[in-house]
Every structure is written in C-alpha cells, then in structure tokens.
Design an enzyme around this catalytic site. Structure first.
Site, short mmCIF file in Angstrom:
data_model
loop_
_atom_site.label_atom_id
_atom_site.label_comp_id
_atom_site.label_asym_id
_atom_site.label_seq_id
_atom_site.Cartn_x
_atom_site.Cartn_y
_atom_site.Cartn_z
N HIS B 70 0.84 -1.20 -0.02
CA HIS B 70 0.06 -0.05 0.05
C HIS B 70 0.75 1.24 -0.05
O HIS B 70 1.40 1.49 1.11
CB HIS B 70 -0.89 0.11 1.13
CG HIS B 70 -1.98 -1.09 1.11
ND1 HIS B 70 -2.39 -1.74 2.52
CD2 HIS B 70 -2.75 -1.52 0.08
CE1 HIS B 70 -3.33 -2.55 2.05
NE2 HIS B 70 -3.49 -2.46 0.46
N GLU B 73 1.92 3.93 2.54
CA GLU B 73 2.43 3.57 3.94
C GLU B 73 4.16 3.88 3.71
O GLU B 73 5.03 2.89 4.13
CB GLU B 73 2.06 2.17 4.45
CG GLU B 73 0.65 2.13 4.38
CD GLU B 73 0.00 0.63 4.50
OE1 GLU B 73 0.68 -0.20 4.51
OE2 GLU B 73 -1.23 0.60 4.68
N ARG B 128 -3.30 4.65 -2.34
CA ARG B 128 -2.95 3.28 -1.77
C ARG B 128 -2.95 1.97 -2.67
O ARG B 128 -2.36 1.14 -2.60
CB ARG B 128 -4.29 2.91 -0.84
CG ARG B 128 -4.37 1.69 -0.54
CD ARG B 128 -5.83 1.64 0.29
NE ARG B 128 -6.25 0.31 0.58
CZ ARG B 128 -6.17 -0.41 1.81
NH1 ARG B 128 -5.72 0.21 2.82
NH2 ARG B 128 -6.58 -1.77 1.89
N HIS B 197 3.54 -3.41 6.77
CA HIS B 197 2.54 -2.53 6.26
C HIS B 197 2.34 -1.45 7.58
O HIS B 197 3.10 -1.65 8.62
CB HIS B 197 0.93 -3.25 6.68
CG HIS B 197 0.72 -4.04 5.34
ND1 HIS B 197 -0.33 -3.95 4.40
CD2 HIS B 197 1.35 -4.94 5.02
CE1 HIS B 197 -0.14 -4.84 3.83
NE2 HIS B 197 0.62 -5.62 3.82
N GLU B 271 1.77 -4.63 11.15
CA GLU B 271 1.20 -3.07 10.88
C GLU B 271 2.08 -2.26 11.63
O GLU B 271 2.09 -2.29 12.97
CB GLU B 271 -0.06 -3.17 11.19
CG GLU B 271 -1.15 -3.79 10.40
CD GLU B 271 -1.52 -3.35 9.10
OE1 GLU B 271 -1.24 -1.96 9.12
OE2 GLU B 271 -2.16 -3.68 8.37
#
Lengths: 93, 310
Positions: B70, B73, B128, B197, B271
């Site tokens: 994405h 990020e 994204r 991510h 994440e």
C-alpha cells in the site's frame, strides 16, 4: 497535485455492535468519499477515517445523531502534509 | 556518479529513484552477500527489485519480506531499506544473523507497489492502490492486498473500482502481485512470508478471508507474541497479536492468506507505528526507531524459522 486542505481524520469509538453496523453503513455511502484508515470491525477497536471537507458536516451529524463518540485525530491533513514536505526538503538540503 | 551509501540518510523519506539507487549501492558495496534481482515490472513498467541476501548454495530455504504494497505507507518502505542495510552489516558480526544466512537466504522487496509510491510523491500522498486501468471505468487502480488468490472477492473487499479496497477483476490481475506469486512458486523453497504495512501496531497471522483458526494457530500465536515482545523491548511500542480476522476485520484476497494456503507456514503481516496520531504521515524522526523495533520483531520470527525447519 491533489491537496487535502480541510480534510480531517476522525477517530470514532463505537460502543456496541449496532453502532459498528451503522459505521459499516457509512462506509457504503460513496458520495461522501470517505477514506477508512481503520475500518469498523468490533467495538474494541477504533475506527479512523479521513473525511474530505465537503463531507465533514454530514459525517459529524450522522455520528452525533446516532450517539457515536468521536474525536479529531488530525485537524487539517494538509497542514501535516506540508510539515512532511518541509521536513523532506530540509533533509535534502 | 560514484556509487556510495555514505550520503544516504536512512532517517528520512526518499523518492523511488533514490531508493532504487540505494538498492544498487547495497548490492555493490556488499556484493559478497547481497545481489539485486528483477522479479518483474509494474503496470507502468517500473522494475520490481528484490535484494537477495545469500552466502551461497542452491535453492536454500528462504525467507520472503516485502514492504509498501500500500504505497502511502511510507514508513514501511523506509523501514525495509534500513533493514536491508542492517542485514548486510550484521552478517559476520551478529552471530544470530550470521548463522541464519549461513543456512538460509532472505529476499527483500522494499517497494512492492512502485507505481503507487511514485504517485504518492507526485500526485496524491494518500494513494494506496496500484495504477492499473479498469476497463470501462474512470477510476484507476486495484488494492493489491485484496488481489491474491485467497478467498478472492469475498468479504472485506470491494467490487467497486472506485473503492480503495477494490479487489480487481480477478485474482493476480495486478502484475505486482502476479510477479511475487510467480517468483515464490518458481523458487519452491520459501519457508516464511513476512509483509510490512502500517499503521496500527499489529502483528497478524492468517486468516483474513475467513474467521477460522489456521492449523498452526498455537505456534503462530506463540511466535507472534514473542516477536511483539521483542518489539516492545526497545521503545515500549505495544503490538497486538492475532489473526487478521480477529485482530482487525475480515478481509479477503490478502497476501499472507495466500502464502499460508500455498504452504508457507510462517506467514505474518506487520502493521507498524503509529496508533493514529500521524496516520501515514509518521514524522521522519520516527523512521529509524520504527525500523529498529521492527527489525527485532522480524529477527525473532526469522530465528524461529531458522530453528524449526518443516
């Protein structure tokens, strides 16, 4: 270059499953052009959503009328973006 | 222009060109263990570069790491570059990494969505998706983490090409995804699949397309918790551990679901920082701390993978 002047990021805290369902409904309203950074899934987790300026009022009214708690995480996204850009420019210098 | 990393500032965000130059520098400076492979090209014909860390041998068991699927990020691409340097510099001095690389290879894709990344630098910082065209629709791009062949098109992915979670016309329709799948299938001996991510500080294992526990649930949960503890040890950053479905929400077509169902037991998604204050605009001052703590988490998982062949 797309700008984000007036876009806010809200942190929404649903208190029950019913409110989560309402937020999931909000997700489907494409005309509002919401960008969910954290999607509604369970009351235990917050929901973060970027809201364009033109949709701010509608979203806040929706949340308040459904008694869904929220706070403002980012007041104006473009301000943060400008800071990021400045930091990068400084670093390059 | 002289190839040298000495001026590369790991504590700031970089353009795609600059990142790609740094990959070259790393491969040049550490040619004994680092080489650069091209595993395909993006929709807009940008190369997909993978750094291979290897001390020799053929078709050794290997760990796959990717970042930045994405594109907005940025902390993940930045962390990946720092981690690449760390792996290269720790070989020979850190016994853990040395023994790992003496036994296994590591493949690192620092920018999994180069078109999106370039677009975030030039047109839309919040982009994204990929940049592929959708036939008959003005809206562009597919969410590459809804495009894998794992419950494709199911809950948690949109069939609307204008949505940020659009799953695409078919599984692997995105060349960025297909290139990784082809690479992993052709390699045949990838034993761990780790994807970076941001944000929200989670460490997740399968599944996302369904809410049932994976067969290796107990082991994955325990390794995940050990990794989260390593992350926490450095700066106190708290990571929640669990399956995608129970930790965030049901999301189909995700990469670690595909890799796990393909047979790669150690499939995890990180994440990274933060918890919302900055979103995808984490201040540059936090890049190195984020990379440092992430590295500890990755290392814990990689050590487990090294010590538990299957």
């Amino acid at each position: 270059l797309e700008t984000f002047v007036g876009h806010q990021v809200l942190r929404i805290r649903a208190s029950n499953k019913e409110q989560i369902q309402k937020l999931q409904f909000l997700e489907t309203l494409e005309h509002l052009q919401l960008d969910f950074w954290l999607n509604p899934s369970s009351p235990a987790l917050p929901v973060d959503v970027r809201i364009p300026f033109h949709s701010l009022q509608a979203v806040k009214v929706f949340l308040e009328s459904n008694s869904i708690e929220y706070s403002i995480l980012i007041e104006d996204l473009q301000v943060v973006l400008d800071e990021e850009k400045q930091a990068m420019a400084l670093s390059q210098q | 222009r002289e190839r040298s990393s000495s001026t590369f500032n790991y504590g700031t965000y970089h353009s795609l060109t600059s990142i790609y130059e740094e990959l070259d520098n790393l491969a040049h400076e550490c040619s004994g263990i680092v080489s650069k492979l091209t595993i395909g090209e993006s929709y807009e014909k940008r190369p997909l570069y993978v750094l291979k860390f290897s001390t020799g041998g053929t078709n050794r068991p290997a760990i796959w790491i990717d970042a930045g699927i994405h594109s907005r990020e940025w902390i993940t691409q930045a962390s990946a570059i720092w981690i690449a340097r760390k792996i290269a510099s720790d070989y020979g001095s850190d016994p853990s990494i040395t023994s790992l690389l003496d036994k296994m290879d590591i493949f690192l894709l620092a920018v999994a969505n180069p078109d999106g990344y370039e677009f975030t630098h030039t047109e839309n910082r919040m982009w994204r998706k990929t940049r592929s065209r959708n036939q008959g629709c003005l809206c562009i791009g597919v969410d590459p983490n809804r495009n894998w062949d794992a419950g494709f098109g199911g809950p948690g992915a949109s069939s609307n090409p204008c949505s940020d979670t659009y799953h695409g016309p078919s599984a692997n329709s995105e060349v960025e995804v297909k290139s990784i799948v082809d690479f992993i299938e052709n390699h045949g001996n990838i034993v761990a699949f780790l994807t970076l991510h941001s944000y929200s500080q989670l460490l997740m294992y399968p599944y996302g397309y369904k809410c049932t526990k994976p067969a290796d649930y107990a082991e994955l949960d325990s390794v995940g918790k050990a990794a989260a503890s390593s992350i926490h040890s450095l700066y106190g950053t708290t990571f929640e551990v669990g399956s995608i479905c129970t930790t965030i929400y049901q999301a189909s077509g995700g990469s670690i679901d595909w890799s796990y169902d393909y047979g790669i037991k150690y499939s995890f998604a990180f994440e990274l920082r933060d918890t919302g204050t900055y979103g995808f605009l984490l201040p540059a001052s936090q890049i190195i701390p984020t990379a440092e703590e992430t590295w500890l988490g990755l290392k814990t998982i990689m050590e487990h993978v090294r010590d538990n062949p299957y």
